[in-house]
Scaffold this motif. Structure first.
Motif, PDB file in Angstrom:
ATOM      1  N   ASN A  95       0.869  -1.203  -0.493  1.00 48.03           N
ATOM      2  CA  ASN A  95       0.065  -0.162  -0.633  1.00 48.03           C
ATOM      3  C   ASN A  95       0.673   1.520   0.197  1.00 48.03           C
ATOM      4  OD1 ASN A  95      -2.704  -1.310   0.201  1.00 48.03           O
ATOM      5  ND2 ASN A  95      -2.108  -1.818   1.908  1.00 48.03           N
ATOM      6  N   LYS A  96       0.370   2.657  -0.479  1.00 46.74           N
ATOM      7  CA  LYS A  96       0.997   3.369  -0.745  1.00 46.74           C
ATOM      8  C   LYS A  96       1.332   4.336   0.999  1.00 46.74           C
ATOM      9  CE  LYS A  96       0.400   4.516  -5.588  1.00 46.74           C
ATOM     10  NZ  LYS A  96      -0.582   5.473  -6.478  1.00 46.74           N
ATOM     11  N   ASP A  97       2.183   3.844   1.085  1.00 44.48           N
ATOM     12  CA  ASP A  97       1.752   4.948   2.761  1.00 44.48           C
ATOM     13  C   ASP A  97       3.207   6.370   2.668  1.00 44.48           C
ATOM     14  OD1 ASP A  97       4.712   4.054   3.101  1.00 44.48           O
ATOM     15  OD2 ASP A  97       3.912   2.474   4.136  1.00 44.48           O
ATOM     16  N   VAL A 100       6.098   4.936   0.448  1.00 41.48           N
ATOM     17  CA  VAL A 100       5.326   4.440   0.004  1.00 41.48           C
ATOM     18  C   VAL A 100       4.801   5.131  -1.173  1.00 41.48           C
ATOM     19  CG1 VAL A 100       5.552   2.388  -1.736  1.00 41.48           C
ATOM     20  CG2 VAL A 100       6.466   1.432  -0.533  1.00 41.48           C
ATOM     21  N   GLY A 101       4.792   5.862  -1.683  1.00 45.52           N
ATOM     22  CA  GLY A 101       3.524   6.245  -2.358  1.00 45.52           C
ATOM     23  C   GLY A 101       4.191   6.093  -3.955  1.00 45.52           C
ATOM     24  N   THR A 102       3.954   7.766  -5.039  1.00 49.33           N
ATOM     25  CA  THR A 102       3.570   7.527  -5.897  1.00 49.33           C
ATOM     26  C   THR A 102       5.339   7.694  -6.673  1.00 49.33           C
ATOM     27  OG1 THR A 102       2.339   8.333  -8.072  1.00 49.33           O
ATOM     28  CG2 THR A 102       2.808   9.701  -6.010  1.00 49.33           C
ATOM     29  N   THR A 103       5.075   7.531  -7.830  1.00 53.93           N
ATOM     30  CA  THR A 103       6.470   7.557  -8.708  1.00 53.93           C
ATOM     31  C   THR A 103       6.352   8.593 -10.137  1.00 53.93           C
ATOM     32  OG1 THR A 103       6.393   5.356  -9.338  1.00 53.93           O
ATOM     33  CG2 THR A 103       7.806   5.748  -7.788  1.00 53.93           C
ATOM     34  N   ASN A 104       4.830   8.712 -10.193  1.00 53.48           N
ATOM     35  CA  ASN A 104       4.622   9.881 -11.229  1.00 53.48           C
ATOM     36  C   ASN A 104       3.849  10.517 -11.109  1.00 53.48           C
ATOM     37  OD1 ASN A 104       2.384   7.946 -11.931  1.00 53.48           O
ATOM     38  ND2 ASN A 104       3.462   6.980 -13.491  1.00 53.48           N
ATOM     39  N   SER A 108      -2.196   7.445  -8.955  1.00 53.68           N
ATOM     40  CA  SER A 108      -2.561   5.874  -8.665  1.00 53.68           C
ATOM     41  C   SER A 108      -1.694   4.809 -10.121  1.00 53.68           C
ATOM     42  CB  SER A 108      -3.457   6.312  -9.050  1.00 53.68           C
ATOM     43  OG  SER A 108      -3.647   6.255 -10.834  1.00 53.68           O
ATOM     44  N   GLN A 109      -1.192   5.473 -11.091  1.00 55.09           N
ATOM     45  CA  GLN A 109      -0.343   4.784 -12.040  1.00 55.09           C
ATOM     46  C   GLN A 109       0.568   4.007 -10.745  1.00 55.09           C
ATOM     47  OE1 GLN A 109      -0.103   5.140 -16.014  1.00 55.09           O
ATOM     48  NE2 GLN A 109      -2.811   5.538 -15.939  1.00 55.09           N
ATOM     49  N   GLY A 110       1.290   5.033 -10.382  1.00 56.86           N
ATOM     50  CA  GLY A 110       2.988   4.732 -10.410  1.00 56.86           C
ATOM     51  C   GLY A 110       3.027   4.941  -8.064  1.00 56.86           C
ATOM     52  N   LEU A 111       3.813   3.434  -8.546  1.00 56.76           N
ATOM     53  CA  LEU A 111       4.086   2.662  -6.883  1.00 56.76           C
ATOM     54  C   LEU A 111       5.379   2.413  -6.493  1.00 56.76           C
ATOM     55  CD1 LEU A 111       2.917   1.490  -4.462  1.00 56.76           C
ATOM     56  CD2 LEU A 111       2.786  -0.223  -5.004  1.00 56.76           C
ATOM     57  N   LEU A 141       1.211  11.327  -2.030  1.00 57.02           N
ATOM     58  CA  LEU A 141      -0.193  10.392  -2.406  1.00 57.02           C
ATOM     59  C   LEU A 141      -0.772  11.076  -3.636  1.00 57.02           C
ATOM     60  CD1 LEU A 141      -0.836   8.483   0.279  1.00 57.02           C
ATOM     61  CD2 LEU A 141       0.636   8.082  -1.394  1.00 57.02           C
ATOM     62  N   GLU A 142      -1.240  12.866  -3.097  1.00 53.89           N
ATOM     63  CA  GLU A 142      -1.720  13.708  -4.166  1.00 53.89           C
ATOM     64  C   GLU A 142      -0.801  14.174  -5.113  1.00 53.89           C
ATOM     65  OE1 GLU A 142      -5.220  13.980  -3.910  1.00 53.89           O
ATOM     66  OE2 GLU A 142      -5.270  11.527  -3.158  1.00 53.89           O
ATOM     67  N   PHE A 143      -0.206  13.519  -5.949  1.00 59.20           N
ATOM     68  CA  PHE A 143       0.498  14.282  -6.688  1.00 59.20           C
ATOM     69  C   PHE A 143       0.462  15.330  -7.854  1.00 59.20           C
ATOM     70  CE2 PHE A 143       4.600  14.544 -10.301  1.00 59.20           C
ATOM     71  CZ  PHE A 143       5.227  14.956  -9.264  1.00 59.20           C
ATOM     72  N   LYS A 144       0.910  16.420  -7.967  1.00 55.12           N
ATOM     73  CA  LYS A 144       0.013  17.520  -9.191  1.00 55.12           C
ATOM     74  C   LYS A 144       1.118  17.704  -9.839  1.00 55.12           C
ATOM     75  CE  LYS A 144      -2.425  19.769  -4.845  1.00 55.12           C
ATOM     76  NZ  LYS A 144      -2.420  20.978  -4.405  1.00 55.12           N
ATOM     77  N   SER A 145       0.511  17.850 -10.612  1.00 60.86           N
ATOM     78  CA  SER A 145       1.658  17.894 -12.067  1.00 60.86           C
ATOM     79  C   SER A 145       2.198  19.677 -11.775  1.00 60.86           C
ATOM     80  CB  SER A 145       0.969  18.780 -13.507  1.00 60.86           C
ATOM     81  OG  SER A 145       0.093  19.830 -13.360  1.00 60.86           O
ATOM     82  N   LYS A 146       3.612  20.307 -12.808  1.00 64.05           N
ATOM     83  CA  LYS A 146       4.681  21.290 -12.372  1.00 64.05           C
ATOM     84  C   LYS A 146       3.549  22.422 -12.461  1.00 64.05           C
ATOM     85  CE  LYS A 146       8.818  19.729 -13.413  1.00 64.05           C
ATOM     86  NZ  LYS A 146       9.874  19.663 -14.997  1.00 64.05           N
TER      87      LYS A 146
END
Length: 181
Positions: A95-97, A100-104, A108-111, A141-146
């Motif tokens: 699980n993302k925590d 471990v989070g998002t990579t892109n 939701s697609q990156g782990l 986890l709530e990664f926003k674009s540039k």
């Protein structure tokens, strides 16, 4: 020169950590299952890595200590780059925590997470001495674009690219008093 853990809270942890390192280096594999002869040994490795008294910081500090000792009095070159640890194929088990989070930017697609090490090599022979610094992080986890983050207006310290400066400064501080030149 022997490299290993020297500074952990408990001598038993130092022993276990050094056994794990010895197995990793002697067997030249990267999988816990491959370095372990049986289920009990694999469980001991997982317990070491999950032990509250062994932090990411402890591991990195021991790596830096080993590097400083190995390259003392030598001319060195330090190389850095970022590696993405992609765990997407383990998405059903992990699980993302906060680790471990998002990579892109697609969230939701990156782990996984990122590592940005500074590898220290002998400037003449190319012999690797170890790592003078390692930055580990993941994207929120709530990664926003540039564009959404107004990236161009952010101070450099808040940008991912700051890792290059941060790791360079930490490398200089770490090696300043032990290397030539």
């Amino acid at each position: 020169m022997k490299r290993g853990f020297t500074d952990l809270e408990d001598k038993r942890l130092v022993y276990r950590g050094n056994k794990i390192l010895s197995d990793l280096f002697s067997k030249s594999v990267h999988s816990i299952r491959q370095i372990s002869r049986n289920e009990s040994e694999a469980k001991a490795v997982y317990r070491f890595l999950q032990n509250d008294r062994v932090s990411e910081k402890d591991i990195i500090e021991n790596l830096i200590h080993n590097c400083r000792t190995a390259c003392a009095g030598r001319f060195v070159v330090c190389i850095q780059d970022t590696t993405e640890i992609n765990l997407s194929s383990h998405g059903k088990r992990i699980n993302k925590d906060s680790f471990v989070g998002t990579t892109n930017a697609k969230g939701s697609q990156g782990l996984g997470f990122f590592i940005h090490p500074s590898l220290v090599l002998d400037a003449v022979t190319g012999t690797p001495y170890g790592y003078s610094d390692i930055k580990v992080w993941n994207r929120p986890l709530e990664f926003k674009s540039k564009h959404e983050r107004q990236y161009g207006k952010l101070p450099i310290e808040e940008k991912e690219s700051y890792k290059w400066i941060e790791v360079s400064k930490n490398t200089q501080a770490s090696l300043r008093d032990v290397v030539e030149g």
